[in-house]
Design a protein around this motif. Structure first.
Motif, PDB file in Angstrom:
ATOM      1  N   LYS A  10       0.826  -1.205   0.000  1.00 54.86           N
ATOM      2  CA  LYS A  10       0.000   0.000   0.000  1.00 54.86           C
ATOM      3  C   LYS A  10       0.861   1.256   0.000  1.00 54.86           C
ATOM      4  CE  LYS A  10      -3.499   0.164   2.785  1.00 54.86           C
ATOM      5  NZ  LYS A  10      -4.285   0.039   4.035  1.00 54.86           N
ATOM      6  N   ALA A  11       2.015   1.191   0.672  1.00 56.28           N
ATOM      7  CA  ALA A  11       2.890   2.368   0.714  1.00 56.28           C
ATOM      8  C   ALA A  11       3.452   2.691  -0.656  1.00 56.28           C
ATOM      9  CB  ALA A  11       4.027   2.140   1.707  1.00 56.28           C
ATOM     10  N   LEU A  12       3.689   1.656  -1.467  1.00 55.68           N
ATOM     11  CA  LEU A  12       4.248   1.861  -2.804  1.00 55.68           C
ATOM     12  C   LEU A  12       3.148   2.125  -3.825  1.00 55.68           C
ATOM     13  CD1 LEU A  12       6.817   1.851  -4.520  1.00 55.68           C
ATOM     14  CD2 LEU A  12       6.514  -0.613  -4.835  1.00 55.68           C
ATOM     15  N   MET A  13       2.128   1.275  -3.810  1.00 56.51           N
ATOM     16  CA  MET A  13       1.009   1.456  -4.734  1.00 56.51           C
ATOM     17  C   MET A  13      -0.035   2.356  -4.079  1.00 56.51           C
ATOM     18  SD  MET A  13       0.511  -2.314  -6.429  1.00 56.51           S
ATOM     19  CE  MET A  13       1.764  -3.063  -7.461  1.00 56.51           C
ATOM     20  N   VAL A  14       0.256   3.622  -4.054  1.00 56.68           N
ATOM     21  CA  VAL A  14      -0.609   4.564  -3.340  1.00 56.68           C
ATOM     22  C   VAL A  14      -1.960   4.734  -4.029  1.00 56.68           C
ATOM     23  CG1 VAL A  14       1.287   5.820  -2.288  1.00 56.68           C
ATOM     24  CG2 VAL A  14       0.512   6.464  -4.577  1.00 56.68           C
ATOM     25  N   GLY A  27      -4.243   3.470  -8.005  1.00 58.93           N
ATOM     26  CA  GLY A  27      -4.245   2.582  -9.162  1.00 58.93           C
ATOM     27  C   GLY A  27      -3.334   3.036 -10.279  1.00 58.93           C
ATOM     28  N   HIS A  28      -3.127   4.338 -10.420  1.00 61.66           N
ATOM     29  CA  HIS A  28      -2.257   4.850 -11.474  1.00 61.66           C
ATOM     30  C   HIS A  28      -0.815   4.436 -11.224  1.00 61.66           C
ATOM     31  CE1 HIS A  28      -5.557   7.387 -12.976  1.00 61.66           C
ATOM     32  NE2 HIS A  28      -5.840   7.609 -11.698  1.00 61.66           N
ATOM     33  N   VAL A  29      -0.352   4.639  -9.991  1.00 62.23           N
ATOM     34  CA  VAL A  29       0.998   4.199  -9.633  1.00 62.23           C
ATOM     35  C   VAL A  29       1.079   2.677  -9.691  1.00 62.23           C
ATOM     36  CG1 VAL A  29       2.739   4.168  -7.807  1.00 62.23           C
ATOM     37  CG2 VAL A  29       1.399   6.240  -8.211  1.00 62.23           C
ATOM     38  N   GLY A  30       0.031   1.998  -9.215  1.00 60.69           N
ATOM     39  CA  GLY A  30       0.028   0.541  -9.225  1.00 60.69           C
ATOM     40  C   GLY A  30       0.174  -0.035 -10.619  1.00 60.69           C
ATOM     41  N   TYR A  31      -0.447   0.604 -11.600  1.00 59.08           N
ATOM     42  CA  TYR A  31      -0.359   0.144 -12.994  1.00 59.08           C
ATOM     43  C   TYR A  31       1.089   0.152 -13.479  1.00 59.08           C
ATOM     44  CZ  TYR A  31      -1.150   0.134 -18.078  1.00 59.08           C
ATOM     45  OH  TYR A  31      -1.119  -0.151 -19.416  1.00 59.08           O
ATOM     46  N   PHE A  32       1.806   1.240 -13.198  1.00 57.70           N
ATOM     47  CA  PHE A  32       3.180   1.351 -13.676  1.00 57.70           C
ATOM     48  C   PHE A  32       4.137   0.471 -12.866  1.00 57.70           C
ATOM     49  CE2 PHE A  32       1.273   5.101 -15.545  1.00 57.70           C
ATOM     50  CZ  PHE A  32       1.891   5.161 -16.785  1.00 57.70           C
ATOM     51  N   VAL A  33       3.887   0.325 -11.570  1.00 59.91           N
ATOM     52  CA  VAL A  33       4.713  -0.571 -10.761  1.00 59.91           C
ATOM     53  C   VAL A  33       4.540  -2.013 -11.235  1.00 59.91           C
ATOM     54  CG1 VAL A  33       5.031  -1.539  -8.452  1.00 59.91           C
ATOM     55  CG2 VAL A  33       4.758   0.927  -8.747  1.00 59.91           C
ATOM     56  N   LEU A  34       3.299  -2.404 -11.475  1.00 60.85           N
ATOM     57  CA  LEU A  34       3.017  -3.756 -11.962  1.00 60.85           C
ATOM     58  C   LEU A  34       3.711  -4.010 -13.294  1.00 60.85           C
ATOM     59  CD1 LEU A  34       1.355  -6.364 -11.470  1.00 60.85           C
ATOM     60  CD2 LEU A  34      -0.512  -5.296 -12.731  1.00 60.85           C
ATOM     61  N   GLY A  35       3.678  -3.021 -14.192  1.00 65.48           N
ATOM     62  CA  GLY A  35       4.335  -3.173 -15.482  1.00 65.48           C
ATOM     63  C   GLY A  35       5.842  -3.289 -15.358  1.00 65.48           C
ATOM     64  N   PHE A  36       6.451  -2.468 -14.506  1.00 67.06           N
ATOM     65  CA  PHE A  36       7.912  -2.496 -14.348  1.00 67.06           C
ATOM     66  C   PHE A  36       8.379  -3.836 -13.788  1.00 67.06           C
ATOM     67  CE2 PHE A  36      11.643  -1.867 -11.619  1.00 67.06           C
ATOM     68  CZ  PHE A  36      12.564  -1.436 -12.570  1.00 67.06           C
ATOM     69  N   VAL A  37       7.702  -4.302 -12.742  1.00 71.92           N
ATOM     70  CA  VAL A  37       8.099  -5.574 -12.133  1.00 71.92           C
ATOM     71  C   VAL A  37       7.877  -6.728 -13.111  1.00 71.92           C
ATOM     72  CG1 VAL A  37       7.656  -7.180 -10.233  1.00 71.92           C
ATOM     73  CG2 VAL A  37       7.667  -4.715  -9.809  1.00 71.92           C
ATOM     74  N   SER A  38       6.781  -6.697 -13.850  1.00 68.00           N
ATOM     75  CA  SER A  38       6.517  -7.740 -14.844  1.00 68.00           C
ATOM     76  C   SER A  38       7.628  -7.785 -15.886  1.00 68.00           C
ATOM     77  CB  SER A  38       5.171  -7.498 -15.538  1.00 68.00           C
ATOM     78  OG  SER A  38       4.117  -7.505 -14.620  1.00 68.00           O
ATOM     79  N   TYR A  39       8.079  -6.625 -16.321  1.00 67.68           N
ATOM     80  CA  TYR A  39       9.143  -6.558 -17.325  1.00 67.68           C
ATOM     81  C   TYR A  39      10.450  -7.129 -16.790  1.00 67.68           C
ATOM     82  CZ  TYR A  39      12.651  -4.641 -20.491  1.00 67.68           C
ATOM     83  OH  TYR A  39      13.711  -4.500 -21.356  1.00 67.68           O
ATOM     84  N   VAL A  40      10.827  -6.711 -15.600  1.00 63.76           N
ATOM     85  CA  VAL A  40      12.108  -7.148 -15.038  1.00 63.76           C
ATOM     86  C   VAL A  40      12.116  -8.651 -14.800  1.00 63.76           C
ATOM     87  CG1 VAL A  40      13.643  -6.974 -13.046  1.00 63.76           C
ATOM     88  CG2 VAL A  40      12.625  -4.908 -14.006  1.00 63.76           C
ATOM     89  N   LEU A  41      11.049  -9.166 -14.162  1.00 68.08           N
ATOM     90  CA  LEU A  41      11.006 -10.600 -13.888  1.00 68.08           C
ATOM     91  C   LEU A  41      10.997 -11.416 -15.174  1.00 68.08           C
ATOM     92  CD1 LEU A  41       8.481 -10.865 -10.900  1.00 68.08           C
ATOM     93  CD2 LEU A  41      10.968 -10.866 -10.823  1.00 68.08           C
ATOM     94  N   SER A  42      10.198 -10.994 -16.148  1.00 69.82           N
ATOM     95  CA  SER A  42      10.092 -11.744 -17.403  1.00 69.82           C
ATOM     96  C   SER A  42      11.380 -11.666 -18.211  1.00 69.82           C
ATOM     97  CB  SER A  42       8.919 -11.206 -18.241  1.00 69.82           C
ATOM     98  OG  SER A  42       7.704 -11.347 -17.554  1.00 69.82           O
ATOM     99  N   LEU A  43      12.108 -10.574 -18.080  1.00 72.42           N
ATOM    100  CA  LEU A  43      13.356 -10.427 -18.812  1.00 72.42           C
ATOM    101  C   LEU A  43      14.392 -11.432 -18.332  1.00 72.42           C
ATOM    102  CD1 LEU A  43      14.529  -8.530 -21.030  1.00 72.42           C
ATOM    103  CD2 LEU A  43      15.505  -7.169 -19.177  1.00 72.42           C
ATOM    104  N   PHE A  44      14.361 -11.737 -17.043  1.00 80.13           N
ATOM    105  CA  PHE A  44      15.368 -12.625 -16.488  1.00 80.13           C
ATOM    106  C   PHE A  44      15.039 -14.100 -16.657  1.00 80.13           C
ATOM    107  CE2 PHE A  44      17.071  -8.916 -14.318  1.00 80.13           C
ATOM    108  CZ  PHE A  44      18.436  -9.193 -14.321  1.00 80.13           C
ATOM    109  N   PHE A  45      13.767 -14.473 -16.558  1.00 85.18           N
ATOM    110  CA  PHE A  45      13.490 -15.909 -16.688  1.00 85.18           C
ATOM    111  C   PHE A  45      12.187 -16.209 -17.405  1.00 85.18           C
ATOM    112  CE2 PHE A  45      10.838 -15.271 -13.055  1.00 85.18           C
ATOM    113  CZ  PHE A  45      11.582 -14.489 -12.177  1.00 85.18           C
TER     114      PHE A  45
END
Length: 515
Positions: free
Chosen positions: A99-103, A105-123
């Motif tokens: 909740k502190a990071l995803m304050v 839905g707008h921030v949550g959308y971009f956080v979700l996208g960034f983490v999805s990209y990083v994780l998928s890039l590695f494996f």
């Protein structure tokens, strides 16, 4: 020198089937019926036997089920785990730290996208998607991201942007470069740039389209989402003792029973109240709210370590997906025991059953569609066409692309977009990687013939194949993303088409201008 491809009746019937399915998709209708009819017609044209064509209607979805069952299984186990967590309210506790990071839905959308990209890039996305679904997806839904927006976000960032470059593992650029007879780093570097251009364009367009459906952070967002059941074309809000409401082909963004606003104090229709927990169950709930994210993050570390420590084996690909599913299964049993150890056997069976019902409800109609497209791929077509073991099957898709090669004018714009189109055609089998040898070979032949950079064309073809295969086909890993997000997979395909196609057109233009 290769002999010219001769198109027969089977090729033309198959092509008509592909066009019919694409038109049906564009018209926002269900494509199962056209896929079944096209399967029958294609096999009848190939074999000339009515009985073989009838058998193909059965063998096509059966073949697709064999190819896609790993996705079914991972969805089932992760859904079973989520249902177990709900029984002790650990699903809500688990998202509290985000909740502190995803304050919002707008921030949550971009956080979700960034983490999805990083994780998928590695494996790769196959093991990454369940991890994201288990850790970040509930947090994003809580923050106010609509389920359809979450599915589009993960699809674009993980299945599209990360996998189309495959810059860390480098399987995709390796295949493209080998087929094009150029150094792999040249293709990899260009593919990385083009994937980012495509991804940024698609990601922003998708955000603009769903931003008005983003709600204020509220636990009721999570409760409504957990009450959804999906099929390929509709969303069902399950109820207990009341009537269910079905929403067809619409984004799941509005609250049910509250006018679509998060500020209502009434409980949404169809959301059952949470069970009261004993003090012991409360302690278990707090414990598992920590154990679940730590367990999945440990798997992330285990997969990343081979890239950090030379010689460390780790896990990747199917092994990594199996690791995620296995951990989810064991954790589900542990959570069920924590809820009530005396009924652990019954609850475990119920959670597993609910998981499989959910996955088959969401994906079963995809099987006939995938089965038709598998007829066009040499590696999967033999049992559908009724060919005996050892007899090679024709590659209908590859033949159609090769046959149309001469129609591409020798101009850099036509050649570049022609390679993109060839990649998109080969990508509709849902693999994304199966068409790379063909697009690489076409890039080598056409690039050298017209004086264009071969590595650039190979990267363009790679974009078309992977983005189409993974974000615009309902029979690929996108089905898992849509299922975890609890949205109809065909609805996700339709909403992804405009952002992804726009991104591909823009990135190809960038490639022409830059290189």
């Amino acid at each position: 020198m290769e002999s010219p491809v001769v198109l027969g009746l089977t090729h033309w019937v198959y092509l008509c089937g592909v066009i019919a399915i694409i038109v049906t998709l564009v018209c926002r209708a269900n494509v199962v019926a056209p896929a079944i009819l096209a399967t029958f017609a294609t096999v009848f044209a190939f074999s000339g036997h009515f009985s073989t064509a009838l058998e193909a209607v059965f063998f096509a979805p059966l073949t697709a089920a064999r190819e896609l069952f790993n996705i079914f299984l991972v969805i089932s186990l992760m859904t079973a785990l989520l249902n177990a967590l709900k029984s002790i309210n650990a699903d809500v506790r688990m998202v509290q730290p985000f909740k502190a990071l995803m304050v919002n839905g707008h921030v949550g959308y971009f956080v979700l996208g960034f983490v999805s990209y990083v994780l998928s890039l590695f494996f790769w996305p196959t093991p990454a998607v369940p991890l994201i679904a288990g850790i970040l997806l509930p947090a994003a839904i809580y923050a106010g991201v609509p389920p359809l927006g979450a599915a589009m976000c993960i699809g674009i960032a993980g299945l599209g942007t990360a996998l189309s470059s495959d810059y860390v593992i480098k399987v995709a650029p390796g295949i493209s470069a080998k087929a094009a007879a150029v150094p792999m780093p040249l293709v990899a570097d260009k593919a990385l740039v083009l994937s980012l251009v495509t991804g940024v364009v698609a990601f922003l367009i998708a955000y603009v389209r769903i931003r008005r459906y983003i709600e204020a952070p509220d636990v009721r967002n999570l409760e409504r989402w957990e009450s959804l059941e999906v099929t390929a074309n509709s969303t069902l809000l399950s109820t207990k003792g009341g009537r269910a409401r079905i929403r067809r082909n619409k984004p799941q963004h509005a609250s049910v029973g509250d006018g679509g606003h998060g500020g209502s104090t009434s409980r949404p229709v169809g959301v059952a109240p949470r069970d009261l927990l004993t003090p012991t169950q409360e302690r278990w709930s707090r414990l598992f709210a920590i154990v679940i994210p730590v367990s999945f993050l440990s798997i992330v570390a285990y997969m990343v370590l081979p890239h950090v420590i030379p010689g460390f084996k780790g896990a990747s690909g199917n092994a990594a997906a199996a690791l995620v599913g296995g951990v989810a299964g064991l954790l589900m049993v542990a959570v069920a025991a924590a809820r009530d150890y005396r009924s652990v056997c019954r609850r475990t069976s119920e959670h597993i059953t609910e998981g499989f019902v959910f996955s088959f409800r969401a994906m079963s109609s995809v099987l006939p569609i995938a089965g038709f497209f598998f007829i066009g791929v040499a590696g999967t077509a033999a049992p559908i066409l009724g060919l005996p073991a050892g007899v090679p099957a024709p590659g209908l898709l590859a033949d159609l692309v090769k046959a149309g090669e001469h129609l591409i004018p020798h101009d850099k714009f036509f050649v570049s977009y022609g390679i993109l189109l060839a990649g998109m055609v080969t990508g509709i089998d849902g693999s994304g990687f199966a068409g790379l040898p063909l697009t690489g070979a076409l890039s080598g032949a056409l690039g050298r013939a017209v004086g264009l950079d071969v590595s650039t064309l190979a990267a363009i073809g790679q974009m078309g194949s992977v983005w189409t295969g993974k974000t615009m086909t309902a029979w690929s890993a996108l089905a898992a993303v849509a299922s975890f997000a609890r949205v109809p997979v065909l609805q996700a395909v339709r909403h992804l088409m405009i952002p992804v196609l726009t991104g591909l057109l823009v990135s190809t233009l960038v490639a022409i201008v830059l290189w």
